[in-house]
Scaffold this active site. Structure first.
Site, PDB file in Angstrom:
ATOM      1  N   ASP A  67       0.788  -1.131  -0.142  1.00 21.55           N
ATOM      2  CA  ASP A  67      -0.099  -0.137  -0.032  1.00 21.55           C
ATOM      3  C   ASP A  67       0.715   1.249   0.186  1.00 21.55           C
ATOM      4  O   ASP A  67       2.089   1.324   0.083  1.00 21.55           O
ATOM      5  CB  ASP A  67      -1.095  -0.016   1.203  1.00 21.55           C
ATOM      6  N   ASP A 136      -8.031  -3.189  13.984  1.00 21.28           N
ATOM      7  CA  ASP A 136      -9.201  -3.442  13.387  1.00 21.28           C
ATOM      8  C   ASP A 136      -9.375  -4.309  12.437  1.00 21.28           C
ATOM      9  O   ASP A 136     -10.387  -4.780  11.952  1.00 21.28           O
ATOM     10  CB  ASP A 136      -9.985  -2.004  12.567  1.00 21.28           C
ATOM     11  N   HIS A 138      -7.334  -4.944   9.673  1.00 21.58           N
ATOM     12  CA  HIS A 138      -6.832  -4.793   8.367  1.00 21.58           C
ATOM     13  C   HIS A 138      -5.784  -5.301   8.042  1.00 21.58           C
ATOM     14  O   HIS A 138      -4.729  -5.498   8.679  1.00 21.58           O
ATOM     15  CB  HIS A 138      -7.079  -3.054   8.046  1.00 21.58           C
ATOM     16  N   GLU A 143      -9.873  -2.026   4.605  1.00 24.31           N
ATOM     17  CA  GLU A 143     -10.380  -1.670   6.102  1.00 24.31           C
ATOM     18  C   GLU A 143     -11.611  -2.397   6.200  1.00 24.31           C
ATOM     19  O   GLU A 143     -12.270  -3.093   5.159  1.00 24.31           O
ATOM     20  CB  GLU A 143     -10.734  -0.312   6.159  1.00 24.31           C
TER      21      GLU A 143
HETATM   22  C1  F6R Z   1       1.518  -1.570   6.191  1.00 27.52           C
HETATM   23  C2  F6R Z   1       0.171  -2.361   6.054  1.00 27.52           C
HETATM   24  C3  F6R Z   1      -0.621  -2.204   7.500  1.00 27.52           C
HETATM   25  C4  F6R Z   1       0.080  -2.797   8.644  1.00 27.52           C
HETATM   26  C5  F6R Z   1      -0.865  -2.761   9.972  1.00 27.52           C
HETATM   27  C6  F6R Z   1      -0.054  -2.947  11.167  1.00 27.52           C
HETATM   28  O1  F6R Z   1       1.878  -1.714   4.798  1.00 27.52           O
HETATM   29  O2  F6R Z   1      -0.333  -2.860   5.218  1.00 27.52           O
HETATM   30  O3  F6R Z   1      -1.931  -3.331   7.299  1.00 27.52           O
HETATM   31  O4  F6R Z   1       0.798  -4.057   8.532  1.00 27.52           O
HETATM   32  O5  F6R Z   1      -1.140  -1.552   9.929  1.00 27.52           O
HETATM   33  O6  F6R Z   1       0.886  -2.014  11.383  1.00 27.52           O
HETATM   34  P1  F6R Z   1       2.112  -2.052  12.506  1.00 27.52           P
HETATM   35  O7  F6R Z   1       2.981  -3.209  12.157  1.00 27.52           O
HETATM   36  O8  F6R Z   1       2.780  -0.770  12.908  1.00 27.52           O
HETATM   37  O9  F6R Z   1       1.113  -2.464  13.737  1.00 27.52           O
END
Ligand code: F6R
Length: 236
Positions: A67, A136, A138, A143
């Site tokens: 992303d 959440d 994702h 989302e």
């Molecule tokens: C980032 C991504 C997100 C993160 C998720 C967890 O490229 O795809 O899905 O993996 O928000 O983020 P952290 O590792 O910061 O808890």
């Protein structure tokens, strides 16, 4: 599904890096699906260390990231392109032209989304997809929603994601409201999936995602249908 509970973050990172390096050794021109965020930082650090010791060669590897924030170009320090360059790509011998990240500044966003899927397809899909998980549920920036989004798409970030990611920005208002993310097809078609989650606060969502019903309200729950997924969790 294989669930590994690691003793701590360092061991989690080492196990994850082990799985990624095994993939690169078995298939030097593999396609790695990569993630940003805090959780993979230790994994990238470990891989860099092994690269510096001469144990892994990334020269033939391709990568596709999950992303990017809409509105941020690669020079912006909060962009995921900047993150990947700084924390991984600039420190290993990967060919930068083989590292794909969706563009957050493309004028025609629909075309950018369609092209991203085409590029992944042209590479033959993803061999190993590294994922984190949001509070959440994702994955990428898919989302919670009323349906699973199949293709790369532009998404409005939920308030809880904006709040969680505000730690990387000077203030919450600076967090972009939209992002472009890989959809569920490319993720689910990855030959292998490696999901890493660190900290007690991730336990509840992990349980919901992997032990509860499969629902787009918990996007990661779709991973229960993947035939080759490893989850590595560490409480601390
Ligand atoms: C980032 C991504 C997100 C993160 C998720 C967890 O490229 O795809 O899905 O993996 O928000 O983020 P952290 O590792 O910061 O808890």
């Amino acid at each position: 599904m294989k669930f590994i509970e690691a003793e701590n973050y360092e061991k989690l990172s080492r196990r994850a890096a082990n799985i990624i390096s095994a993939q690169v050794i078995i298939k030097p021109d593999c396609v790695l699906g990569l993630a940003t965020g805090s959780t993979p930082l230790g994994t990238y650090k470990q891989l860099i260390e092994w690269y510096e010791k001469g144990d892994i060669d990334f020269s033939e590897v391709f990568s596709v990231n999950l992303d990017e924030y809409i509105g941020l170009d690669g020079k912006n320090e909060q962009s995921y392109r900047y993150f990947m360059d700084k924390n991984f790509f600039d420190r290993i011998n990967i060919d930068k032209s083989n590292t794909l990240i969706p563009s957050g500044t493309a004028e025609d966003r629909d075309a950018e989304c369609a092209n991203y899927d085409k590029k992944i397809k042209a590479l033959g899909g993803i061999d190993l997809q590294l994922l984190g998980i949001g509070n959440d549920g994702h994955i990428g920036f898919n989302e919670p929603d009323s349906c699973f989004e199949k293709n790369t798409h532009v998404v409005r970030l939920h308030e809880s994601t904006i709040e969680a990611n505000a730690r990387f920005f000077e203030k919450k208002e600076d967090v972009p409201k939209f992002a472009i993310t890989m959809g569920m097809i490319s993720i689910m078609q990855a030959k292998k999936i490696l999901l890493i989650a660190n900290g007690r606060n991730k336990k509840e969502i992990l349980d919901k995602a992997f032990l509860g019903p499969i629902t787009p309200e918990i996007p990661a729950s779709i991973l229960q249908l993947h035939p080759d997924i490893t989850v590595i969790y560490s409480e601390k």
